[in-house]
Each structure stands twice: as structure tokens, then as C-alpha cells.
Design a protein around this motif. Sequence first.
Motif, PDB file in Angstrom:
ATOM      1  N   UNK A   1       0.827  -1.208   0.000  1.00  0.00           N
ATOM      2  CA  UNK A   1       0.000   0.000   0.000  1.00  0.00           C
ATOM      3  C   UNK A   1       0.861   1.257   0.000  1.00  0.00           C
ATOM      4  N   UNK A   2       1.984   1.204   0.727  1.00  0.00           N
ATOM      5  CA  UNK A   2       2.899   2.341   0.734  1.00  0.00           C
ATOM      6  C   UNK A   2       3.384   2.650  -0.680  1.00  0.00           C
ATOM      7  N   UNK A   3       3.833   1.617  -1.409  1.00  0.00           N
ATOM      8  CA  UNK A   3       4.325   1.839  -2.766  1.00  0.00           C
ATOM      9  C   UNK A   3       3.207   2.274  -3.712  1.00  0.00           C
ATOM     10  N   UNK A   4       2.012   1.761  -3.509  1.00  0.00           N
ATOM     11  CA  UNK A   4       0.871   2.182  -4.321  1.00  0.00           C
ATOM     12  C   UNK A   4       0.570   3.666  -4.091  1.00  0.00           C
ATOM     13  N   UNK A   5       0.563   4.078  -2.839  1.00  0.00           N
ATOM     14  CA  UNK A   5       0.294   5.486  -2.510  1.00  0.00           C
ATOM     15  C   UNK A   5       1.412   6.378  -3.049  1.00  0.00           C
ATOM     16  N   UNK A   6       2.663   5.918  -2.923  1.00  0.00           N
ATOM     17  CA  UNK A   6       3.780   6.695  -3.481  1.00  0.00           C
ATOM     18  C   UNK A   6       3.608   6.883  -4.987  1.00  0.00           C
TER      19      UNK A   6
ATOM     20  N   UNK B   1       0.850   6.886  -6.716  1.00  0.00           N
ATOM     21  CA  UNK B   1      -0.281   7.759  -6.996  1.00  0.00           C
ATOM     22  C   UNK B   1       0.040   9.220  -6.667  1.00  0.00           C
ATOM     23  N   UNK B   2       0.805   9.441  -5.601  1.00  0.00           N
ATOM     24  CA  UNK B   2       1.099  10.811  -5.178  1.00  0.00           C
ATOM     25  C   UNK B   2       2.286  11.437  -5.910  1.00  0.00           C
ATOM     26  N   UNK B   3       3.125  10.645  -6.530  1.00  0.00           N
ATOM     27  CA  UNK B   3       4.320  11.170  -7.188  1.00  0.00           C
ATOM     28  C   UNK B   3       4.018  12.275  -8.199  1.00  0.00           C
ATOM     29  N   UNK B   4       2.978  12.159  -9.041  1.00  0.00           N
ATOM     30  CA  UNK B   4       2.708  13.266  -9.976  1.00  0.00           C
ATOM     31  C   UNK B   4       2.416  14.594  -9.284  1.00  0.00           C
TER      32      UNK B   4
ATOM     33  N   UNK C   1      -1.200  20.994  -8.384  1.00  0.00           N
ATOM     34  CA  UNK C   1      -2.205  21.601  -7.508  1.00  0.00           C
ATOM     35  C   UNK C   1      -3.371  22.155  -8.323  1.00  0.00           C
ATOM     36  N   UNK C   2      -3.073  22.830  -9.425  1.00  0.00           N
ATOM     37  CA  UNK C   2      -4.171  23.394 -10.222  1.00  0.00           C
ATOM     38  C   UNK C   2      -5.027  22.289 -10.838  1.00  0.00           C
ATOM     39  N   UNK C   3      -4.397  21.179 -11.259  1.00  0.00           N
ATOM     40  CA  UNK C   3      -5.163  20.050 -11.790  1.00  0.00           C
ATOM     41  C   UNK C   3      -6.031  19.426 -10.698  1.00  0.00           C
ATOM     42  N   UNK C   4      -5.504  19.382  -9.480  1.00  0.00           N
ATOM     43  CA  UNK C   4      -6.261  18.835  -8.359  1.00  0.00           C
ATOM     44  C   UNK C   4      -7.495  19.679  -8.081  1.00  0.00           C
ATOM     45  N   UNK C   5      -7.322  20.993  -8.054  1.00  0.00           N
ATOM     46  CA  UNK C   5      -8.450  21.900  -7.806  1.00  0.00           C
ATOM     47  C   UNK C   5      -9.470  21.794  -8.943  1.00  0.00           C
ATOM     48  N   UNK C   6      -8.995  21.738 -10.178  1.00  0.00           N
ATOM     49  CA  UNK C   6      -9.890  21.614 -11.331  1.00  0.00           C
ATOM     50  C   UNK C   6     -10.689  20.317 -11.275  1.00  0.00           C
ATOM     51  N   UNK C   7     -10.058  19.245 -10.826  1.00  0.00           N
ATOM     52  CA  UNK C   7     -10.739  17.950 -10.744  1.00  0.00           C
ATOM     53  C   UNK C   7     -11.933  18.003  -9.799  1.00  0.00           C
ATOM     54  N   UNK C   8     -11.829  18.788  -8.735  1.00  0.00           N
ATOM     55  CA  UNK C   8     -12.937  18.888  -7.781  1.00  0.00           C
ATOM     56  C   UNK C   8     -14.106  19.698  -8.324  1.00  0.00           C
ATOM     57  N   UNK C   9     -13.866  20.417  -9.397  1.00  0.00           N
ATOM     58  CA  UNK C   9     -14.933  21.212 -10.004  1.00  0.00           C
ATOM     59  C   UNK C   9     -15.694  20.448 -11.077  1.00  0.00           C
ATOM     60  N   UNK C  10     -15.237  19.249 -11.416  1.00  0.00           N
ATOM     61  CA  UNK C  10     -15.889  18.483 -12.479  1.00  0.00           C
ATOM     62  C   UNK C  10     -16.709  17.346 -11.876  1.00  0.00           C
ATOM     63  N   UNK C  11     -17.747  16.910 -12.592  1.00  0.00           N
ATOM     64  CA  UNK C  11     -18.546  15.783 -12.100  1.00  0.00           C
ATOM     65  C   UNK C  11     -17.710  14.519 -11.890  1.00  0.00           C
TER      66      UNK C  11
END
Length: 152
Positions: A54-59, A61-64, A72-82
Amino acid sequence: MGKEYILILIVFSLGVLAKSDLLSLAAVILFILKALHLHSIFPILEDKGLDLGLLFLILAVLTPLITDDNGLSELVTAFKSPVGILALLGGLLATKLNGMGLELLETEPHLIVQMVLGSLIGIIFLDGIPVGPLMAGGLTALFFQLFRFFIS
């Protein structure tokens, strides 16, 4: 040759048939550990293997988020979409199911054999990806609760 070797060779063969390099590699590693009588490693793998995976899986996923300037901007944009909101709900549901799966595996550890078999069948016939016993346990726990609800 003991039945443990035969079982792991069957898992290896299924991994090859399913074209699952990870499953085949895991079977080879376990076969070698067993053949070299490194039994002291098995409790460590059982106890900490899931956490390390799970540690390696999370690493992964979080690396990008840390390597991409636009993370950060992609993360914020993702929360604005369905689909972003659905992904958030999917993550919430998945963690709840994983927790239910952990509880089920702690109380009914013998079910792991059926979950592994189901995962192998899913890899071979449904082109699935083995992500571990927690999700299989979570779905099993959910199915069991639904079964009890409809039966009572």
C-alpha cells in the motif's frame, strides 16, 4: 514435492496464463523462499507485506503531485468536475469497503483462499488486476451484508 510447492506452481502457471507478471513473479519469489527454507520471512510478509504494498501504491499515486508543476491546479480543477466529485466519492467508498474487508479477514481468515481464487479467475477471464485482499474482502463483506438484509 509437498503440496505447498504444487499449489504455488499452479499459481505461477495461472499467472503465466493470465499474462500477469506480478502474480508470476510473486509465485516464483515464494517458491524460492520456500525452497531455501527461509520460513522466517513468511510471517514478516504476512504481517507487513500489505502495508509495504500500500505504501508503494500510494507513493506511485502521489508522485505526480510532487513532480508536476501543475499538480495543484489540476487537483483543484478535478474537484470542479462531475468526474472529479465521483472520484472523491469512489475513494470514500473504496476506503470504507477496504476497512470492512480488513474486519472480515481478521474474523474469517479462512476466506482468503476463496478471495485469492476469485482474484485469479478475475485476472484470467476478466482481464482484472490484483490489488490485494482488502477490496475483495470489502466486497465480500458488502455482499454478505446485502445477503443477510434480503434473507431476514
